[in-house]
Design a protein around this motif. Structure first.
Motif, PDB file in Angstrom:
ATOM      1  N   ALA A 159       0.831  -1.204   0.000  1.00  0.00           N
ATOM      2  CA  ALA A 159       0.000   0.000   0.000  1.00  0.00           C
ATOM      3  C   ALA A 159       0.866   1.255   0.000  1.00  0.00           C
ATOM      4  O   ALA A 159       0.645   2.175  -0.793  1.00  0.00           O
ATOM      5  CB  ALA A 159      -0.942  -0.002   1.212  1.00  0.00           C
ATOM      6  N   GLY A 160       1.855   1.296   0.871  1.00  0.00           N
ATOM      7  CA  GLY A 160       2.727   2.472   0.937  1.00  0.00           C
ATOM      8  C   GLY A 160       3.475   2.714  -0.359  1.00  0.00           C
ATOM      9  O   GLY A 160       3.583   3.850  -0.834  1.00  0.00           O
ATOM     10  N   SER A 161       3.979   1.654  -0.963  1.00  0.00           N
ATOM     11  CA  SER A 161       4.699   1.775  -2.223  1.00  0.00           C
ATOM     12  C   SER A 161       3.785   2.259  -3.349  1.00  0.00           C
ATOM     13  O   SER A 161       4.149   3.138  -4.135  1.00  0.00           O
ATOM     14  CB  SER A 161       5.313   0.423  -2.593  1.00  0.00           C
ATOM     15  OG  SER A 161       5.943   0.474  -3.851  1.00  0.00           O
ATOM     16  N   THR A 162       2.594   1.690  -3.418  1.00  0.00           N
ATOM     17  CA  THR A 162       1.651   2.053  -4.472  1.00  0.00           C
ATOM     18  C   THR A 162       1.192   3.504  -4.323  1.00  0.00           C
ATOM     19  O   THR A 162       1.182   4.272  -5.287  1.00  0.00           O
ATOM     20  CB  THR A 162       0.429   1.119  -4.450  1.00  0.00           C
ATOM     21  OG1 THR A 162       0.896  -0.211  -4.660  1.00  0.00           O
ATOM     22  CG2 THR A 162      -0.571   1.484  -5.530  1.00  0.00           C
ATOM     23  N   LEU A 163       0.813   3.893  -3.115  1.00  0.00           N
ATOM     24  CA  LEU A 163       0.331   5.254  -2.897  1.00  0.00           C
ATOM     25  C   LEU A 163       1.449   6.273  -3.092  1.00  0.00           C
ATOM     26  O   LEU A 163       1.217   7.361  -3.622  1.00  0.00           O
ATOM     27  CB  LEU A 163      -0.288   5.384  -1.506  1.00  0.00           C
ATOM     28  CG  LEU A 163      -1.553   4.543  -1.292  1.00  0.00           C
ATOM     29  CD1 LEU A 163      -1.970   4.572   0.163  1.00  0.00           C
ATOM     30  CD2 LEU A 163      -2.682   5.010  -2.205  1.00  0.00           C
ATOM     31  N   GLY A 164       2.668   5.908  -2.702  1.00  0.00           N
ATOM     32  CA  GLY A 164       3.813   6.796  -2.933  1.00  0.00           C
ATOM     33  C   GLY A 164       4.102   6.990  -4.409  1.00  0.00           C
ATOM     34  O   GLY A 164       4.461   8.084  -4.845  1.00  0.00           O
ATOM     35  N   ALA A 165       3.929   5.955  -5.203  1.00  0.00           N
ATOM     36  CA  ALA A 165       4.132   6.059  -6.651  1.00  0.00           C
ATOM     37  C   ALA A 165       2.987   6.823  -7.307  1.00  0.00           C
ATOM     38  O   ALA A 165       3.197   7.580  -8.258  1.00  0.00           O
ATOM     39  CB  ALA A 165       4.258   4.669  -7.272  1.00  0.00           C
ATOM     40  N   TYR A 166       1.779   6.634  -6.792  1.00  0.00           N
ATOM     41  CA  TYR A 166       0.595   7.281  -7.353  1.00  0.00           C
ATOM     42  C   TYR A 166       0.625   8.789  -7.130  1.00  0.00           C
ATOM     43  O   TYR A 166       0.338   9.569  -8.036  1.00  0.00           O
ATOM     44  CB  TYR A 166      -0.670   6.682  -6.737  1.00  0.00           C
ATOM     45  CG  TYR A 166      -1.920   7.474  -6.985  1.00  0.00           C
ATOM     46  CD1 TYR A 166      -2.464   7.571  -8.255  1.00  0.00           C
ATOM     47  CD2 TYR A 166      -2.555   8.136  -5.943  1.00  0.00           C
ATOM     48  CE1 TYR A 166      -3.620   8.311  -8.487  1.00  0.00           C
ATOM     49  CE2 TYR A 166      -3.704   8.869  -6.168  1.00  0.00           C
ATOM     50  CZ  TYR A 166      -4.239   8.956  -7.432  1.00  0.00           C
ATOM     51  OH  TYR A 166      -5.367   9.679  -7.650  1.00  0.00           O
ATOM     52  N   ALA A 167       0.952   9.211  -5.922  1.00  0.00           N
ATOM     53  CA  ALA A 167       0.925  10.632  -5.583  1.00  0.00           C
ATOM     54  C   ALA A 167       2.105  10.956  -4.663  1.00  0.00           C
ATOM     55  O   ALA A 167       1.938  11.100  -3.454  1.00  0.00           O
ATOM     56  CB  ALA A 167      -0.400  10.993  -4.924  1.00  0.00           C
ATOM     57  N   PRO A 168       3.312  11.062  -5.231  1.00  0.00           N
ATOM     58  CA  PRO A 168       4.510  11.251  -4.404  1.00  0.00           C
ATOM     59  C   PRO A 168       4.510  12.538  -3.585  1.00  0.00           C
ATOM     60  O   PRO A 168       5.180  12.612  -2.562  1.00  0.00           O
ATOM     61  CB  PRO A 168       5.661  11.226  -5.413  1.00  0.00           C
ATOM     62  CG  PRO A 168       5.054  11.377  -6.747  1.00  0.00           C
ATOM     63  CD  PRO A 168       3.622  10.972  -6.650  1.00  0.00           C
TER      64      PRO A 168
END
Length: 151
Positions: free
Chosen positions: A85-94
Motif C-alpha cells: 500500500a505504501g509503495s503504491t500510494l507513494g508512486a501514485y501521488a509522491p
C-alpha cells in the motif's frame, strides 16, 4: 518491487478479473487489509495461500520453519500489505500525504457495492513460481488510482 526486494520473490503482476479471487477459494488463505485516507480513500486487501505466506515469512524474518509461529506468519502478511500500500500510494501521488491505517486480518477480500455505485476496484493477480496471490484495491472516496502498483 516490494515483493522482489523484501521477500526475494520473482513475480509477474497482471490485472485480473473477479474469477481470480474465486480461483483461490480451494486453497487455505490468509487475507489482510489496510485502509488509507488522503487525496483518495480506500483499502488494500491481500489474499495469500498459507504455504506461500509461511515461505515468505521464513525468508523475511530469517528464521527456520520450525521456529516460526502463526503470529509471525500473519504479522508478515500484514506487513506485506502495508508495504504494498505504501509503495503504491507513494508512486501514485509522491507529493501527497496518505494516512495508512493499521493492517488487520480480514475474513475475505470481498466488497459489496450498490448498483448505483461505480466500481472503483483494481484486482491484481500476483504470480510467483508455483503459487499466486491476489491484491485488491478498493477506492471508497474521491479519487481514482490506475493499475500501476508497486507490487
Amino acid at each position: 518491487n516490494v515483493l522482489e526486494q523484501m521477500f526475494y520473490l520473482t513475480v509477474e503482476v497482471r490485472e485480473a478479473g473477479e474469477n481470480s479471487e474465486a480461483a483461490l477459494l480451494d486453497t487455505s488463505l490468509i487475507s489482510s487489509g489496510v485502509g488509507f485516507a488522503g487525496p483518495c480513500d480506500g483499502m488494500f486487501m491481500l489474499s495469500i495461500p498459507v504455504d506461500l505466506a509461511t515461505s515468505m515469512a521464513v525468508d523475511f524474518l530469517g528464521v527456520s520453519t520450525e521456529m516460526l509461529s502463526s503470529e509471525q506468519i500473519t504479522g508478515t502478511v500484514k506487513e506485506m500489505v502495508n508495504m504494498l500500500a505504501g509503495s503504491t500510494l507513494g508512486a501514485y501521488a509522491p507529493e501527497s500525504a496518505f494516512d495508512l491505517h493499521i493492517p488487520e486480518l480480514i475474513a475475505a477480500p470481498q466488497r459489496t457495492k450498490s448498483d448505483s455505485e461505480p466500481d472503483n476496484s483494481i484486482l491484481l493477480l500476483i504470480e510467483t513460481p508455483g503459487n499466486r496471490m491476489v491484491l485488491r484495491l478498493d477506492i471508497t472516496g474521491n479519487g481514482n488510482i490506475t493499475a500501476s502498483t508497486g507490487a
